[in-house]
Write an enzyme that holds these catalytic residues in place. Structure first.
Site, PDB file in Angstrom:
ATOM      1  CE  LYS A  12     -38.039 -39.903 -26.571  1.00 12.81           C
ATOM      2  NZ  LYS A  12     -36.193 -39.196 -25.853  1.00 12.81           N
TER       3      LYS A  12
HETATM    4  N1  GLU Z   1     -35.680 -35.402 -26.733  1.00 13.86           N
HETATM    5  C1  GLU Z   1     -35.290 -34.969 -25.636  1.00 13.86           C
HETATM    6  C2  GLU Z   1     -34.948 -36.254 -25.059  1.00 13.86           C
HETATM    7  O1  GLU Z   1     -33.958 -36.829 -25.421  1.00 13.86           O
HETATM    8  C3  GLU Z   1     -35.453 -33.530 -26.277  1.00 13.86           C
HETATM    9  C4  GLU Z   1     -36.916 -34.093 -25.279  1.00 13.86           C
HETATM   10  C5  GLU Z   1     -37.545 -32.927 -24.796  1.00 13.86           C
HETATM   11  O2  GLU Z   1     -37.103 -32.064 -24.723  1.00 13.86           O
HETATM   12  O3  GLU Z   1     -38.536 -32.523 -23.735  1.00 13.86           O
HETATM   13  O4  GLU Z   1     -34.275 -35.321 -23.597  1.00 13.86           O
END
Ligand code: GLU
Length: 424
Positions: free
Chosen positions: A114
């Site tokens: 993240k």
């Molecule tokens: N931000 C989204 C989540 O928390 C998508 C993450 C992604 O597609 O890599 O799952």
């Protein structure tokens, strides 16, 4: 950071500390050995860097950027980038930790990651946002890539932000690389169905669980907290399935209508005015009134820590579907359990987004793109087969869906780690 320091900070801090509490519950059920627990409760890599950029006024500012690559056992790190004033290393680490289990729970060949920038996008022009994004991407060129770490959108980051990220990376490596990031616009290698995917996944999981609980869509009432990329499409798709949306909200407040909120009207309102401020389709109430309002299904689709012991005690819904990441603190989760409120946990309920991100990454790599119906059909299959697996674990181990989801995910990650071995 030394192990001792890091373990101390895990105890002292909030979001990551809470996340670990959930992990421990499932680890106990799995009788996971101490060594593996130690490994899985530490991030592989945490990167913090400065993002100097020029304001349109000519003035220079410096923001802080983060990328946490939590785990690589099952594949490249995967997870969004968040632009928000509340972004901290602790939060990004917790979110990367959750991505690890989310990817594993739906059986994607990814680890967890993240990123984030501590900033308030509402105060930034499009040009400023572009400069920040390009500098953020440039700082990460060596550590991201289709086989290393694949970012995506999260709170306040859009397909356009992903396009700037992809272009910056591609220019640095002198090679067009659409697979470095997902959630891109369709014209440059995005996938059909990605924008709606998280909301669609929330609806798919909710309707499946509602059927088990005997809640019929035609008579069910739904409240959704948050009207961003997750909340708005979940609302729309629930409405399409005949459910009545009685409450919605965004940063400007909450709106309640017993007769049902016309979701397309709310979407048109935000397209015109950016927020729900001035929306006339429901009575304006407070956020805490929304969370405690009369409904069958409650979908938190905003940020972390919405359910504390106080707010959880007042919830009237029979089912909580976590569209957001980490909306329930472990203490609030205990209250839900005691009160018999069923919860579809975040790592399952909102996994639709990353699942279609996986489809996008796969399509980019083969250079062949699917029709939307094919994407949606595959999405439903990935989500429901794993939701059913979780339900079976919950039934056989007398556990909540959350503990069952962590159990399935941890088991998959542990298997991969053991097969690979710990490289020393
Ligand atoms: N931000 C989204 C989540 O928390 C998508 C993450 C992604 O597609 O890599 O799952």
């Amino acid at each position: 950071m030394t192990t001792a320091l890091r373990e101390a900070s895990v105890r002292d801090v909030s979001v990551f500390g809470d996340a670990i509490a959930y992990f421990n519950e499932a680890a106990d059920l799995l009788e996971l050995d101490a060594g593996m627990r130690r490994i899985l409760t530490h991030p592989t890599r945490q990167i913090i860097f400065s993002i100097p950029f020029q304001r349109d006024s000519g003035e220079f500012e410096v923001y802080t950027g983060y990328r946490v690559q939590y785990n690589f056992a099952r594949g490249p790190a995967k997870g969004g980038i968040r632009y928000h004033p509340g972004v901290t290393l602790d939060e990004v680490t917790a979110l990367a930790f959750w991505m690890t289990w989310k990817c594993a729970v739906v059986d994607l060949p990814f680890g967890g990651g993240k990123g984030g920038v501590t900033c308030d996008p509402a105060t930034l022009s499009a040009n400023e946002l572009e400069r920040i994004t390009r500098r953020y991407a440039a700082e990460l060129v060596e550590v991201v890539g289709p086989d290393k770490d694949v970012p995506a959108p999260d709170v306040n980051t859009t397909p356009q932000v992903m396009a700037w990220f992809m272009d910056t990376y591609s220019m640095h490596v002198r090679q067009n690389t659409p697979g470095v990031v997902t959630g891109k616009p369709l014209d440059i290698g995005g996938s059909r169905g990605r924008v709606e995917a998280t909301g669609r996944g929330v609806t798919i999981c909710a309707l499946d669980e509602m059927a088990v609980m005997g809640l019929r869509p035609e008579t069910a009432t739904i409240v959704i907290q948050g009207f961003g990329n997750v909340g708005r499409y979940a609302a729309k798709l629930f409405e399409e399935r005949g459910c009545k949306i009685v409450g919605i909200s965004d940063v400007t407040g909450a709106y309640y209508n017993e007769e049902g909120i016309y979701v397309s009207g709310a979407m048109e309102h935000t397209a015109k005015f950016r927020t729900l401020e001035g929306f006339k389709g429901g009575e304006k109430i407070t956020n805490s009134e929304l969370l405690s309002s009369q409904c069958d299904v409650l979908v938190p689709a905003a940020l972390e820590k919405v359910f504390t012991p106080e707010s959880a005690a007042k919830v009237q819904a029979k089912l909580v579907v976590e569209g957001a990441n980490g909306p329930t603190t472990p203490e609030a989760d205990r209250i839900f359990r005691e009160r018999g409120i069923n919860v579809i946990p975040d790592i399952m309920a909102n996994a639709g987004g990353v699942t279609v991100s996986y489809f996008e990454w796969a399509q980019d790599r083969m250079g062949y793109f699917w029709k939307e119906a094919e994407v949606n059909e595959k999405l439903e299959d990935f989500l429901l087969s794993n939701l059913h697996a979780i339900r079976d674990i919950a039934d056989s181990r007398h556990a909540t869906l959350r503990t069952a989801a962590y159990t399935l995910a941890i088991d998959r990650v542990v298997k991969a780690s053991k097969l690979r071995g710990i490289y020393a």
